[in-house]
Design a protein around this motif. Structure first.
Motif, PDB file in Angstrom:
ATOM      1  N   GLY A  63      50.991  -6.534   7.990  1.00 33.28           N
ATOM      2  CA  GLY A  63      51.622  -6.290   9.301  1.00 33.28           C
ATOM      3  C   GLY A  63      52.461  -5.030   9.460  1.00 33.28           C
ATOM      4  N   MET A  64      52.624  -4.191   8.409  1.00 33.20           N
ATOM      5  CA  MET A  64      53.369  -2.930   8.574  1.00 33.20           C
ATOM      6  C   MET A  64      52.529  -1.978   9.452  1.00 33.20           C
ATOM      7  SD  MET A  64      54.478  -0.443   5.473  1.00 33.20           S
ATOM      8  CE  MET A  64      55.254   1.132   5.761  1.00 33.20           C
ATOM      9  N   LYS A  65      53.181  -1.197  10.309  1.00 27.18           N
ATOM     10  CA  LYS A  65      52.476  -0.416  11.343  1.00 27.18           C
ATOM     11  C   LYS A  65      52.961   1.027  11.455  1.00 27.18           C
ATOM     12  CE  LYS A  65      51.260  -3.059  15.436  1.00 27.18           C
ATOM     13  NZ  LYS A  65      51.496  -3.098  16.864  1.00 27.18           N
ATOM     14  N   LEU A  66      52.089   1.950  11.825  1.00 26.27           N
ATOM     15  CA  LEU A  66      52.491   3.322  12.159  1.00 26.27           C
ATOM     16  C   LEU A  66      51.517   3.864  13.207  1.00 26.27           C
ATOM     17  CD1 LEU A  66      54.874   4.757  10.582  1.00 26.27           C
ATOM     18  CD2 LEU A  66      53.115   6.184   9.564  1.00 26.27           C
ATOM     19  N   PRO A  67      51.997   4.628  14.199  1.00 20.09           N
ATOM     20  CA  PRO A  67      51.066   5.192  15.188  1.00 20.09           C
ATOM     21  C   PRO A  67      50.076   6.144  14.516  1.00 20.09           C
ATOM     22  CG  PRO A  67      53.358   5.621  15.806  1.00 20.09           C
ATOM     23  CD  PRO A  67      53.382   5.039  14.425  1.00 20.09           C
TER      24      PRO A  67
END
Ligand SMILES: Nc1ncnc2c1ncn2[C@@H]1O[C@H](COP(=O)(O)OP(=O)(O)O)[C@@H](O)[C@H]1O
Ligand SMILES: Cc1cn([C@H]2C[C@H](O)[C@@H](COP(=O)(O)O)O2)c(=O)[nH]c1=O
Length: 213
Positions: A63-67
C-alpha cells in the motif's frame, strides 16, 4: 580559441531485481524518497500496461504510494514531462522495467549523456524463469545490481522465483496474489509438476468431452 563545452556530470544506473513480492517497488520508492529529501529533483515512471492501482501512482503490495508517469515506452518521457522539466531532473525511477522494450537505450542516454541517476526495478525472470524483457540487458550499464528475495508462500524460506497459479501461458499477464506467488527452488519445481499434471488432466477431459456428443 573556442572554449570546450562543459559536459554534464556522469550519471548512474542502479538495478533492483527479484521475484514478485520481494520488495522491489518498496526499495525503489524508499530510494526516490531519500533522494527527494536530499533536495534532488525526482520523477518515477511505470508501464501503462499495469493498470492494477490506476495510472497516476506506483503502489507497493502493502500500500505505499508515490505519484508517477505511466507510459507505453520510455522514449516518450522527455517530451511528456517537457524538455525543461527533464533537464532539471536529477533522479529517474523506473518500475515494472520488464515491460519497456527501449530500456537499454533510455538508460544509456539518461545516464551517459544527460547525467541522470536512473534507478530501475523489475522482474529478472518470468513465471518460467526465462529472462524477462530487457532487464538483464542493462546489467552491463549498471553501477549496482541488487537481487531481492521474498518469502516462499509454501514454506517461508527465501523465495527466488515467481510461480503462476493459473493455466494461462502468455508471457505478459498483469496480476497480483490471485495469479502469482513467490516460491523457493523446491516449491517452484514441485509447483511446475503439479501445474503440468493439472493441465494434462484438463486437456484429456476436454478431449473426452469432444468425443462425448
Ligand atoms: N510472500 C511474500 N514475501 C514477501 N513479502 C510479501 C509476500 N506476500 C506479500 N508481501 C508483501 O509485499 C511487500 C513487497 O511489496 P512490493 O515492494 O510491491 O514488492 P515487488 O515490487 O517486489 O513485487 C512486502 O513488504 C510484504 O508486505
Ligand atoms: C512473473 C510474471 C509477472 N508478470 C506481471 C505480473 C505483475 O503485473 C507484474 C510484476 O509486478 P511486481 O511489481 O513485480 O509485483 O508483472 C507477467 O506479466 N509475467 C510473468 O511471467
Amino acid at each position: 580559441m573556442e572554449t570546450p563545452q562543459s559536459s554534464p556530470p556522469c550519471g548512474e544506473v542502479h538495478v533492483i531485481v527479484g521475484p514478485m513480492f520481494a520488495g522491489k517497488t518498496t526499495t525503489l520508492l524508499h530510494r526516490i524518497q531519500a533522494e527527494s529529501n536530499n533536495g534532488r529533483t525526482v520523477a518515477v515512471i511505470k508501464s501503462n500496461k499495469d493498470t492494477r492501482y490506476g495510472l497516476d501512482s506506483i503502489v507497493t503490495h502493502d500500500g505505499m504510494k508515490l505519484p508517477c508517469w505511466a507510459l507505453a515506452n520510455l522514449s516518450s518521457f522527455r517530451q511528456k514531462i517537457g524538455p525543461d522539466a527533464y533537464d532539471q531532473l536529477d533522479v529517474i525511477g523506473i518500475d515494472e522495467a520488464q515491460f519497456f522494450e527501449d530500456l537499454y537505450d533510455f538508460c544509456c542516454e539518461a545516464a551517459d549523456h544527460d547525467g541522470k541517476t536512473v534507478v530501475v526495478a523489475g522482474l529478472d525472470g518470468d513465471y518460467l524463469r526465462r529472462s524477462f524483457g530487457s532487464v538483464l540487458n542493462i546489467i552491463p550499464l549498471a553501477n549496482s545490481v541488487t537481487k531481492l528475495t521474498a518469502r516462499c508462500e509454501l514454506c517461508g524460506k527465501r523465495a527466488f522465483f515467481t510461480l503462476r497459479k493459473t493455466d494461462e501461458t502468455e508471457t505478459e499477464l498483469i496480476g497480483g496474489a490471485e495469479v502469482y506467488m513467490p516460491v523457493c527452488r523446491q516449491h517452484y519445481v514441485d509447483g511446475q509438476v503439479v501445474i503440468g499434471a493439472a493441465r494434462s488432466v484438463l486437456e484429456s477431459k476436454k478431449l473426452q468431452c469432444g468425443t462425448c456428443s
